[in-house]
Every structure is written in C-alpha cells, then in structure tokens.
Scaffold this motif. Structure first.
Motif, PDB file in Angstrom:
ATOM      1  N   ASN A  36       0.838  -1.195   0.000  1.00 24.20           N
ATOM      2  CA  ASN A  36       0.000   0.000   0.000  1.00 24.20           C
ATOM      3  C   ASN A  36       0.873   1.244   0.000  1.00 24.20           C
ATOM      4  OD1 ASN A  36      -2.031  -1.841   0.261  1.00 24.20           O
ATOM      5  ND2 ASN A  36      -2.477  -1.385   2.395  1.00 24.20           N
ATOM      6  N   GLU A  66       0.701   5.903  -0.259  1.00 22.22           N
ATOM      7  CA  GLU A  66      -0.076   7.136  -0.215  1.00 22.22           C
ATOM      8  C   GLU A  66       0.606   8.201  -1.046  1.00 22.22           C
ATOM      9  OE1 GLU A  66      -0.526   8.458   3.794  1.00 22.22           O
ATOM     10  OE2 GLU A  66      -2.064   6.996   4.279  1.00 22.22           O
ATOM     11  N   LYS A 100      -3.378   5.389  -2.811  1.00 19.87           N
ATOM     12  CA  LYS A 100      -4.504   6.245  -2.451  1.00 19.87           C
ATOM     13  C   LYS A 100      -4.001   7.678  -2.317  1.00 19.87           C
ATOM     14  CE  LYS A 100      -8.469   5.179   0.118  1.00 19.87           C
ATOM     15  NZ  LYS A 100      -9.134   4.692   1.328  1.00 19.87           N
ATOM     16  N   GLY A 105      -7.068   5.244  -5.923  1.00 20.91           N
ATOM     17  CA  GLY A 105      -8.128   5.640  -5.014  1.00 20.91           C
ATOM     18  C   GLY A 105      -7.856   7.000  -4.405  1.00 20.91           C
ATOM     19  N   ALA A 106      -8.829   7.524  -3.708  1.00 23.68           N
ATOM     20  CA  ALA A 106      -8.664   8.813  -3.037  1.00 23.68           C
ATOM     21  C   ALA A 106      -9.595   8.867  -1.835  1.00 23.68           C
ATOM     22  CB  ALA A 106      -8.967   9.955  -3.997  1.00 23.68           C
ATOM     23  N   THR A 107      -9.169   9.597  -0.819  1.00 22.36           N
ATOM     24  CA  THR A 107     -10.031   9.798   0.340  1.00 22.36           C
ATOM     25  C   THR A 107     -11.148  10.754  -0.068  1.00 22.36           C
ATOM     26  OG1 THR A 107      -8.718  11.668   1.131  1.00 22.36           O
ATOM     27  CG2 THR A 107      -8.088   9.483   1.936  1.00 22.36           C
TER      28      THR A 107
END
Length: 143
Positions: free
Chosen positions: A74, A76, A109, A126-128
């Motif tokens: 994972n 960020e 993300k 993905g994104a918050t």
C-alpha cells in the motif's frame, strides 16, 4: 629471511590450556569447573533463556501486537505531490516512474494534504473523500 626461519610474532601464539592433568598444573581435579552442578557435568548445559526450570521471561510476558505483511503493497500520495508531478493523467506506473511510490506498491490512495490547482485525471488510483472533493474542485476526475 628464509622459509625455515619464519615464525609467528611474539605473543601471537600461546599454549593450549591442559585441564585435568594433576594438582601441580593448577587445573587438576575439577579442571576449573568448580564443584557439582549442571555446569560441572559433561554434556550438561542449558539453552538460551533457560532459568533453571522457572518460567522464562519470554514466556511470562504477554504476546502483543501484529504487523501485517500486506502493508508494504500500500502507498499514499498527497495532493501537493500530484501538483508537482506535472502530468494530466496519472496512473500507478507514472507514480512509480516519478519515484513517489515504491516499486512493490499495488494499491495507491491520494490523501488530502496540500493544495491541487490543476486538473488531474486519476486511473486506477483511489482517493479519500476530502482528496476526491479537492480533485474534482480543481477540474480533475477519478477513473
């Protein structure tokens, strides 16, 4: 210098300790092992952490914690890093080539840190919720 005259440096070699060879040697009788007990016997010793039968420290303490091995896959990315990237379309490969995520990353993300002013299209990333709102406010989109 001759081959037959080569010797080790003085003090480099010393005689091996010969134990159990009589009183006069200073290491006779018990041969430096003391009297009785497990450490005096042949083949008698214990494993690391053994405390004589008492419950060892590593078993008295509670087991605690867990680190998932899937976390290394994972990654960020912040909005400010996307701003500095200068690309209209961003996917996983582009982020790896730019050095923003590790080469083993599989899931990326976008997090809402920093500012994004240019339109960016994200493919397979993905994104918050906050980051998604910021990307769409800047004219970008998520695919």
């Amino acid at each position: 210098m001759e081959l037959n005259s080569i010797k080790p440096a003085t003090g480099a070699k010393h005689a091996k300790r010969r134990v159990g060879r009589g009183i006069g040697s200073g290491l006779g009788k018990t041969a430096g092992r003391g009297h009785k007990g497990q450490k005096s016997r042949a083949g008698g010793y214990h494993k690391v952490g053994f405390e004589g039968g008492q419950m060892p420290l590593q078993r008295r303490l509670p087991k605690r914690g867990f680190k998932s091995q899937t976390l290394k896959f994972n990654a960020e990315v912040t909005l400010s890093e996307l701003q500095a990237l200068e690309l209209a379309e961003v996917d996983l490969l582009a982020l790896k080539n730019a050095g923003l995520v590790r080469s083993v990353a599989k899931v990326v993300k976008v997090v809402n840190t920093g500012e994004l002013t240019k339109a960016v299209k994200l493919n397979g990333i993905g994104a918050t919720a906050g980051a998604k709102a910021a990307i769409e406010a800047a004219g970008g989109s998520l695919a």
